[in-house]
Design a protein around this motif. Structure first.
Motif, short mmCIF file in Angstrom:
data_model
loop_
_atom_site.label_atom_id
_atom_site.label_comp_id
_atom_site.label_asym_id
_atom_site.label_seq_id
_atom_site.Cartn_x
_atom_site.Cartn_y
_atom_site.Cartn_z
N VAL A 92 19.28 -21.00 24.08
CA VAL A 92 19.25 -22.12 25.02
C VAL A 92 18.65 -23.34 24.34
N THR A 93 19.04 -24.50 24.83
CA THR A 93 18.54 -25.77 24.30
C THR A 93 17.55 -26.37 25.27
N LEU A 94 16.38 -26.72 24.77
CA LEU A 94 15.35 -27.34 25.58
C LEU A 94 15.59 -28.84 25.62
N GLY A 95 15.86 -29.37 26.82
CA GLY A 95 16.22 -30.77 26.96
C GLY A 95 15.06 -31.66 27.33
N VAL A 96 15.38 -32.75 28.02
CA VAL A 96 14.38 -33.76 28.37
C VAL A 96 13.35 -33.20 29.35
N GLU A 97 13.79 -32.35 30.26
CA GLU A 97 12.89 -31.78 31.27
C GLU A 97 12.69 -30.29 31.00
N PRO A 98 11.74 -29.95 30.14
CA PRO A 98 11.51 -28.55 29.83
C PRO A 98 10.94 -27.79 31.01
N TRP A 99 11.25 -26.49 31.09
CA TRP A 99 10.62 -25.67 32.11
C TRP A 99 9.15 -25.50 31.73
N SER A 100 8.36 -25.15 32.71
CA SER A 100 6.91 -25.08 32.52
C SER A 100 6.47 -23.67 32.16
N GLU A 101 5.36 -23.57 31.44
CA GLU A 101 4.78 -22.26 31.17
C GLU A 101 4.25 -21.63 32.45
N ASP A 102 4.12 -22.44 33.50
CA ASP A 102 3.72 -21.91 34.80
C ASP A 102 4.88 -21.24 35.52
N THR A 103 6.10 -21.48 35.03
CA THR A 103 7.28 -20.83 35.62
C THR A 103 7.18 -19.33 35.40
N ALA A 104 7.44 -18.56 36.44
CA ALA A 104 7.37 -17.10 36.32
C ALA A 104 8.29 -16.63 35.20
N ALA A 105 7.83 -15.60 34.48
CA ALA A 105 8.56 -15.13 33.31
C ALA A 105 10.02 -14.83 33.63
N ASP A 106 10.28 -14.15 34.76
CA ASP A 106 11.64 -13.75 35.07
C ASP A 106 12.47 -14.90 35.66
N GLU A 107 11.86 -16.09 35.81
CA GLU A 107 12.60 -17.26 36.27
C GLU A 107 12.93 -18.22 35.12
N ARG A 108 12.49 -17.88 33.93
CA ARG A 108 12.82 -18.70 32.76
C ARG A 108 14.22 -18.34 32.29
N PRO A 109 14.84 -19.20 31.47
CA PRO A 109 16.18 -18.89 30.98
C PRO A 109 16.20 -17.53 30.28
N ALA A 111 17.45 -15.46 27.51
CA ALA A 111 18.01 -15.69 26.19
C ALA A 111 17.04 -15.13 25.17
N ASP A 112 17.45 -15.17 23.89
CA ASP A 112 16.58 -14.68 22.83
C ASP A 112 16.38 -15.69 21.72
N ALA A 113 16.76 -16.92 21.99
CA ALA A 113 16.51 -18.01 21.04
C ALA A 113 16.45 -19.32 21.80
N ILE A 114 15.77 -20.29 21.19
CA ILE A 114 15.56 -21.58 21.84
C ILE A 114 15.50 -22.65 20.76
N VAL A 115 16.12 -23.79 21.01
CA VAL A 115 16.10 -24.92 20.06
C VAL A 115 15.76 -26.19 20.81
N THR A 116 15.26 -27.18 20.06
CA THR A 116 14.97 -28.48 20.67
C THR A 116 14.86 -29.55 19.61
N ASP A 117 14.99 -30.80 20.07
CA ASP A 117 14.67 -31.96 19.24
C ASP A 117 13.64 -32.82 19.95
N ARG A 118 12.92 -32.24 20.93
CA ARG A 118 11.97 -32.97 21.74
C ARG A 118 10.57 -32.94 21.12
N PRO A 119 10.01 -34.08 20.75
CA PRO A 119 8.65 -34.11 20.22
C PRO A 119 7.64 -33.64 21.28
N GLY A 120 6.53 -33.13 20.80
CA GLY A 120 5.48 -32.68 21.70
C GLY A 120 5.70 -31.30 22.26
N MET A 121 6.70 -30.58 21.75
CA MET A 121 6.98 -29.22 22.22
C MET A 121 6.70 -28.21 21.11
#
Length: 276
Positions: A92-109, A111-121
């Motif tokens: 999955v690609t992490l966009g402008v509005e990333p999901w939060s670490e407060d999001t329940a684990a089973d409510e996150r995307p 997948a088994d990989a993640i990419v981004t070009d967003r600074p501060g992540m």
């Protein structure tokens, strides 16, 4: 390279008994990244240390504190993003509005990989014998992290990660990649049916299986993942050659916990970030 990174003791949320141990790759030198183990966390009991797995049976608040410690050790002040891992090739690609670490684990995307070009992540993948792979194209400012268990590795999780990075502007000839601590060949006994899956996919995969006891083999997961990376056009992927099974003091291991009859096993995290 191994660093002992001190934590910020000014706030109780980042208080730990020992410094977090951060294993770094030479090919990612200069980038905020780290392959972490169990040293430096606040969990106790069978999962004592830096356990970051919500599915481990550990106290959720303790797990969250450990995740904060881990992210702070790699890129202080960055937002951590992880996915709900399902042993797939999906990225999955992490966009402008990333999901939060407060999001329940089973409510996150899922997948088994993640990419981004967003600074501060800072991107993270969890393992407990599977191979963590961190990626970066410095020129394009694109990073990625993949969880490569044998199922995901065989299905091409590293290939889909590279493709997702390219969609953000990366070029595979510029991508550096490193494979972190995972179960080593000498510790990874598999049966003939397991081996046959890899030979059916590509017969030359036989080179990743050494003879073992009768009708069993020793599988080189790290070697296989490195080969997949080279075949995908990554020129010089690096393997850290750290065995999660054999080093109980430094790493969590699902297989070791199973062999010991332990009721729970911890998860470690591997992280890569982009400064803000």
């Amino acid at each position: 390279m191994v660093d002992r990174v001190g934590t910020d003791r000014a706030g109780t949320d980042l208080a730990a008994a020992d410094p977090v141990e951060v294993n770094r790759a030479l090919v990612l030198d200069g980038l905020p990244h780290g392959f972490l183990g169990r040293r430096g966390g606040v969990s106790t009991g069978e999962v004592a240390g830096l356990n970051v797995g919500h599915g481990s049976g550990d106290d959720p608040d303790i797990v969250q504190r450990n995740r904060q410690l881990a992210a702070h050790a790699v890129l202080p002040g960055a937002r951590l993003a992880t996915v709900y891992q399902v042993h797939s090739p999906d990225c999955v690609t992490l966009g402008v509005e990333p999901w939060s670490e407060d999001t329940a684990a089973d409510e996150r995307p899922k997948a088994d990989a993640i990419v981004t070009d967003r600074p501060g992540m800072v991107l993270g993948v969890l393992t407990a014998d599977c191979a963590p792979v961190l990626f970066a194209d410095r020129q394009a400012g694109v990073i990625g992290a993949a969880h490569a268990g044998w199922r995901g590795a065989l299905a091409g999780v590293t290939d889909t990660t590279i493709a997702a990075m390219e969609a953000l502007g990366a070029k595979r000839e510029n991508i550096a990649a490193a494979v972190g601590p995972c179960i080593a060949q000498g510790s990874y006994e598999v049966d003939a049916a397991f081996r046959d899956r890899f030979l059916t996919d590509d017969f030359p995969n036989a080179r990743f299986f050494a003879p073992g006891r009768a009708d069993h083999f020793q599988f080189d997961l790290e070697g296989y993942v490195l080969c997949r990376l080279r075949a995908a056009g990554i020129a010089h992927p690096e393997g850290l050659r750290l065995d999660t099974y054999a080093d109980a003091e430094r790493f969590y291991s699902f297989r070791r916990a199973t062999h010991r009859g332990e009721l729970a096993y911890g998860r470690q995290i591997s992280l890569i970030g982009l400064p803000a």
